[in-house]
Scaffold this motif. Structure first.
Motif, PDB file in Angstrom:
ATOM      1  N   THR A 138      -3.250  14.844  -3.396  1.00 22.14           N
ATOM      2  CA  THR A 138      -3.168  13.388  -3.494  1.00 22.14           C
ATOM      3  C   THR A 138      -3.702  12.720  -2.239  1.00 22.14           C
ATOM      4  OG1 THR A 138      -1.225  13.579  -4.931  1.00 22.14           O
ATOM      5  CG2 THR A 138      -1.618  11.456  -3.861  1.00 22.14           C
ATOM      6  N   VAL A 139      -3.238  13.209  -1.084  1.00 25.67           N
ATOM      7  CA  VAL A 139      -3.692  12.629   0.182  1.00 25.67           C
ATOM      8  C   VAL A 139      -5.194  12.847   0.376  1.00 25.67           C
ATOM      9  CG1 VAL A 139      -3.435  12.732   2.689  1.00 25.67           C
ATOM     10  CG2 VAL A 139      -1.424  12.922   1.227  1.00 25.67           C
ATOM     11  N   PHE A 140      -5.643  14.063   0.052  1.00 23.83           N
ATOM     12  CA  PHE A 140      -7.065  14.377   0.213  1.00 23.83           C
ATOM     13  C   PHE A 140      -7.919  13.486  -0.688  1.00 23.83           C
ATOM     14  CE2 PHE A 140     -11.013  16.624  -0.424  1.00 23.83           C
ATOM     15  CZ  PHE A 140     -11.284  17.172   0.821  1.00 23.83           C
ATOM     16  N   LEU A 141      -7.472  13.294  -1.918  1.00 23.41           N
ATOM     17  CA  LEU A 141      -8.237  12.481  -2.856  1.00 23.41           C
ATOM     18  C   LEU A 141      -8.301  11.027  -2.411  1.00 23.41           C
ATOM     19  CD1 LEU A 141      -9.747  12.685  -5.547  1.00 23.41           C
ATOM     20  CD2 LEU A 141      -7.609  12.061  -6.700  1.00 23.41           C
ATOM     21  N   ALA A 176       0.828  -1.204   0.000  1.00 26.65           N
ATOM     22  CA  ALA A 176       0.000   0.000   0.000  1.00 26.65           C
ATOM     23  C   ALA A 176       0.865   1.257   0.000  1.00 26.65           C
ATOM     24  CB  ALA A 176      -0.932  -0.006   1.212  1.00 26.65           C
ATOM     25  N   GLN A 177       1.946   1.234   0.753  1.00 21.57           N
ATOM     26  CA  GLN A 177       2.854   2.382   0.784  1.00 21.57           C
ATOM     27  C   GLN A 177       3.495   2.606  -0.583  1.00 21.57           C
ATOM     28  OE1 GLN A 177       3.789   4.571   3.257  1.00 21.57           O
ATOM     29  NE2 GLN A 177       2.256   3.751   4.683  1.00 21.57           N
ATOM     30  N   ALA A 178       3.892   1.516  -1.247  1.00 24.32           N
ATOM     31  CA  ALA A 178       4.507   1.648  -2.573  1.00 24.32           C
ATOM     32  C   ALA A 178       3.505   2.190  -3.587  1.00 24.32           C
ATOM     33  CB  ALA A 178       5.037   0.286  -3.028  1.00 24.32           C
ATOM     34  N   ASP A 221      -0.470  20.766   6.031  1.00 26.61           N
ATOM     35  CA  ASP A 221      -1.642  20.555   5.181  1.00 26.61           C
ATOM     36  C   ASP A 221      -1.808  19.119   4.701  1.00 26.61           C
ATOM     37  OD1 ASP A 221       0.666  20.774   3.706  1.00 26.61           O
ATOM     38  OD2 ASP A 221      -0.275  21.803   2.016  1.00 26.61           O
ATOM     39  N   PHE A 222      -0.731  18.491   4.219  1.00 21.09           N
ATOM     40  CA  PHE A 222      -0.922  17.177   3.613  1.00 21.09           C
ATOM     41  C   PHE A 222      -1.206  16.100   4.645  1.00 21.09           C
ATOM     42  CE2 PHE A 222       3.597  16.949   4.541  1.00 21.09           C
ATOM     43  CZ  PHE A 222       3.822  15.625   4.829  1.00 21.09           C
ATOM     44  N   TRP A 235       1.466   6.841  -6.869  1.00 29.55           N
ATOM     45  CA  TRP A 235       0.367   7.755  -7.167  1.00 29.55           C
ATOM     46  C   TRP A 235       0.756   9.193  -6.840  1.00 29.55           C
ATOM     47  CZ3 TRP A 235      -5.080   7.774  -4.469  1.00 29.55           C
ATOM     48  CH2 TRP A 235      -5.929   8.619  -5.194  1.00 29.55           C
ATOM     49  N   ALA A 236       1.429   9.377  -5.712  1.00 21.73           N
ATOM     50  CA  ALA A 236       1.864  10.722  -5.326  1.00 21.73           C
ATOM     51  C   ALA A 236       2.859  11.291  -6.322  1.00 21.73           C
ATOM     52  CB  ALA A 236       2.456  10.690  -3.924  1.00 21.73           C
ATOM     53  N   ALA A 237       3.754  10.438  -6.839  1.00 22.89           N
ATOM     54  CA  ALA A 237       4.736  10.916  -7.815  1.00 22.89           C
ATOM     55  C   ALA A 237       4.071  11.378  -9.102  1.00 22.89           C
ATOM     56  CB  ALA A 237       5.742   9.808  -8.110  1.00 22.89           C
TER      57      ALA A 237
END
Length: 796
Positions: free
Chosen positions: A120-123, A99-101, A353-354, A106-108
């Protein structure tokens, strides 16, 4: 007022007098035609919460069999479940390496967007719960609740929501569904922390650091993980505390039950945050940098001092919310709990924020609910009647618009500004929606300082009103209302066999239920209950006069043929009936006073108009996203703002701006729409009252005599609710014997019995234990009825 005259007529006549007192208008409409006559108004006066007619049944049956509505309902349910389960699985599996990978990849990809890593985190962790809320609004608006007959229980079996698994213990009475939820949270916390600890020890051991440094590093890493798990738990903490939440409405969990989940999650969240802070404090102490680290406020990274302030605020709320403290010092608990603002703001400053985006969705839903409650609570509500009953109980009857609907199981929050500007106290309604469209009543037992002062004010105003020619008083009781809240559907109408167990003032919601059932049978409305047993325990016999608060006082023979009502009263602190027994019961109602404050209850509530509530949610959500995008483009990127605490504060401000500005505009339009509807209702009510007055003047003495004879005939063939009561002195109800006897009368082994209890925790535990015992006896191979336990107690 005669004993046989329904209280509905008296209250409605009082409201119409208020209309004439407030404003004089023409008796006709602008076109010169009369508005609807009084008979039409009274026909709609008892419009039920769930309407049903022959044409309505045909339309509902046709709609239910149509393929398109059924397909749309199934698609919406599937989407909501898919989004929710995916979101929950993401939270559960977040500690794992796969999950972390996946999240890093996705974040990249998305970090180059206008919202960056925060988006990204919010979505991933906040947007799903907002998507479920949006779909819930579509579902509730497009597919309103089914009619009562569709809610009937179709088979004799146990149900997870009404089967008590735990009865004694720190959690109180816990149903099977609640027990499953508790187990899942325990599994999540244990799994996450075990995974994190094993991973941290493995990484540190590979670094070949000195033992002391390794221990400090492991302790700090574990502390960070406690904070991460606590942040996810905080997401669920804010979901049940939103009183008018569409999510609670979707799954039909009233706020009174959701409050228990908020308490449980509050203990869990604060325990995790406390361990989070404690790990860091121990680490800093071992390193000899305790004070330096505590007061540190970093630009890049977490701001330690902000975290300390947030944790202290949380600890104060946690300590004062413990049951012994809350019970003895309610005001201390209530005022300390307002520190949630400090807790949230400094948490955003602490993590940036993130990181805050992990829980921002749930916080945003809470902000939506809190802002709407603020708008509703500003209105000063007219008190149609305020009186002290013979037993010392206070009865308040509030004016409400016809469009504001509620059920017999609803409750409201009441504020009296002469007593406190901050305190809001919850009370179950004692009136049924069938009693009238323009009023709602509650019963308040004098138990503490707040209620004692309220009784004193009412008594004082009563004395002054009796000596004054003007029947309206202004300003001595300035009341505001939040609500109504409660079950989306009146589940007491699901059961053909119903047992109502009350302790003291706990009879209040059951008075509304009795009135609701009697009115429905009287008017031929859908109503499942056929056998109703009331078990009511009181300390003194004078409290039995509360039965006169039932609006439908007379039960005709046609109603008694369809409803078998048995009221068993138990007076625990008196061994014999008092000599004046019956005198108190005859004094059914003390003349109440009318206090004009300005308006009826506001309809600006999350459980109100579905269309406006959905528009408010959509405008606030889109406004917050747009505000954050503008801040990112024209402030953050332009001025190269990089401090974590500043970005966290900006995110929180954008959320608040979206709720207050576009959301506030929608609420303003909603308010204007409600005012226009209320003006139309006042016009109609005054026109009907005027025509009624003209008809009354034309009534002859002969007609009056005929009416009196007819009323006497009806009264002779009807039995009062009080007459159906059997009173026992010096004892308490024996639930096993009462339940078994009722089940035998209701059909024996084929009986499906709904049990509703309203009273102290000890009473709830006793009833739940008996329901479970009866059900387990049936599950052990013996035949018997199924008892479904439902609690209607509010403990906050």
């Amino acid at each position: 007022m005669t004993p046989s005259e329904p209280r509905t007529l008296v209250l409605d006549r009082t409201i119409k007098q208020q209309v004439r007192y407030t404003k004089t208008r023409s008796q006709t409409s602008p076109t010169g035609k009369h508005l609807r006559p009084l008979a039409g108004a009274m026909a709609q006066e008892r419009e039920p919460l769930l309407q049903n007619s022959g044409a309505g049944n045909a339309a509902a049956a046709k709609g239910s069999t149509a393929l398109l509505p059924s397909l749309g309902r199934s698609v919406l349910k599937f989407l909501m479940w898919a989004v929710f389960l995916t979101w929950a699985a993401g939270i559960f599996l977040y500690p794992t390496k796969p999950a972390q990978a996946a999240f890093r990849e996705w974040a990249a990809v998305s970090k180059q967007s206008i919202f960056g890593i925060t988006g990204t985190v919010f979505l991933a962790f906040s947007a799903p719960i907002l998507i479920v809320a949006a779909l819930a609004y579509v579902y509730i608006f497009a597919f309103p609740r089914d009619h009562v007959e569709k809610k009937k229980l179709r088979s004799l079996s146990f149900r997870l929501w009404t089967f008590s698994v735990l009865v004694d213990g720190p959690f109180g009475v816990v149903s099977a569904v609640e027990f499953i939820g508790i187990v899942l949270f325990i599994i999540y916390v244990v799994f996450s922390m075990t995974y994190y600890v094993v991973e941290s020890v493995s990484l540190v051991s590979k670094s070949h650091l000195p033992p002391t440094i390794s221990s400090e590093l492991i302790l700090a890493t574990v502390g960070a993980r406690f904070g991460s798990v606590g942040l996810f738990c905080m997401t669920f903490l804010f979901l049940p505390v939103s009183r008018g939440s569409v999510l609670l409405r979707l799954i039909d969990i009233p706020f009174e039950h959701a409050t228990r989940y908020h308490v449980w999650l509050g203990h869990l969240t604060m325990a995790l945050f406390t361990l989070h802070g404690l790990c860091y404090v121990i680490t800093w102490f071992l390193e000899g940098r305790l004070i330096e680290e505590i007061i540190q406020w970093k630009e890049i990274g977490v701001a330690n001092l902000a975290g300390v302030i947030s944790l202290v605020a949380g600890l104060l709320m946690w300590a004062t919310s413990l049951h012994p403290v809350r019970k003895r010092f309610f005001e201390l608990f209530f005022y300390t709990h307002q520190l949630y603002v400090v807790f949230i703001v400094f948490l955003a400053l602490h993590v940036g924020d993130f990181v805050f985006s992990f829980a921002a969705g749930a916080v945003f839903l809470f902000m939506l609910d809190r802002f709407l409650r603020f708008w509703q609570s500003r209105a000063k509500v007219d008190i149609v009647s305020a009186a002290c009953r013979p037993c010392g109980t206070v009865e308040l009857v509030f004016s409400k618009p016809a469009t504001l609907r509620y059920s017999a199981l609803s409750f409201i929050f009441v504020q009296v500004r002469e007593l406190s500007f901050l305190q809001w106290h919850p009370f179950s309604v004692s009136s049924s929606p069938m009693d009238g469209r323009y009023h709602m009543s509650i019963l308040i037992k004098v138990l503490g300082t707040w209620t004692d002062k309220l009784k004193s004010i009412i008594t004082d105003v009563e004395e002054k009103t009796r000596s004054a020619s003007d029947q309206s008083q202004t300003g001595r009781i300035t009341a505001s209302i939040e609500g109504p809240y409660g079950h989306e559907s009146p589940y007491h109408l699901m059961y053909e066999n119903l047992i109502l167990v009350a302790g003291g003032i706990g009879i209040s919601p059951f008075l509304a239920i009795l009135s609701d059932i009697i009115h429905r049978i009287e008017q031929g409305m859908p109503c499942a209950p056929k056998n109703v047993l009331v078990l009511w325990s009181v300390k003194k016999s004078i409290e039995l006069s509360l039965l006169s608060a039932v609006d439908a006082q007379n039960i005709s023979s046609s109603i008694s043929d369809k409803l078998h009502l048995d009221i068993q009263a138990f007076v625990t602190q008196e061994s014999d009936p008092p000599l004046e027994d019956g005198i108190v019961e005859g004094d059914q109602k003390i003349p109440g006073i009318f206090l004009k404050n300005g308006a009826a209850m506001s309809g600006l509530v999350g459980t109100g108009d579905n269309f406006w509530a959905a528009m408010y949610f959509a405008a606030s959500t889109l406004g917050s996203v747009l505000a954050y995008a503008l801040v990112q483009v024209y402030y953050v990127k332009r001025f190269n703002v990089y401090a974590w605490w500043q970005l966290g504060l900006l995110l929180l401000l954008c959320m608040a701006a979206g709720v207050a500005l576009p959301g506030g505009l929608v609420v303003l339009l909603w308010h204007l729409s409600e005012r226009r509807k209320m003006q139309d209702e006042r016009w109609d009510a005054q026109a009907g009252a005027g025509k009624a007055g003209a008809e009354e003047e034309q009534t002859t003495n002969g007609a009056a005599g005929a009416d009196a004879a007819s009323a006497a005939s009806v009264a002779a063939s009807a039995a009062s609710v009080a007459a159906l009561r059997t009173t026992r002195y010096g004892c308490r109800p024996k639930f096993q014997a009462e339940f078994m006897a009722f089940a035998e009368r209701a059909g024996g082994a084929a009986a499906d019995v709904g049990v509703l209890v309203c009273g102290p925790p000890g009473l709830q535990a006793s009833v739940a234990r008996e329901c479970r015992s009866q059900n387990l006896r049936r599950g052990g191979g013996k035949s018997g009825a199924v008892f479904h336990f439902n609690s209607h107690s509010f403990d906050l």
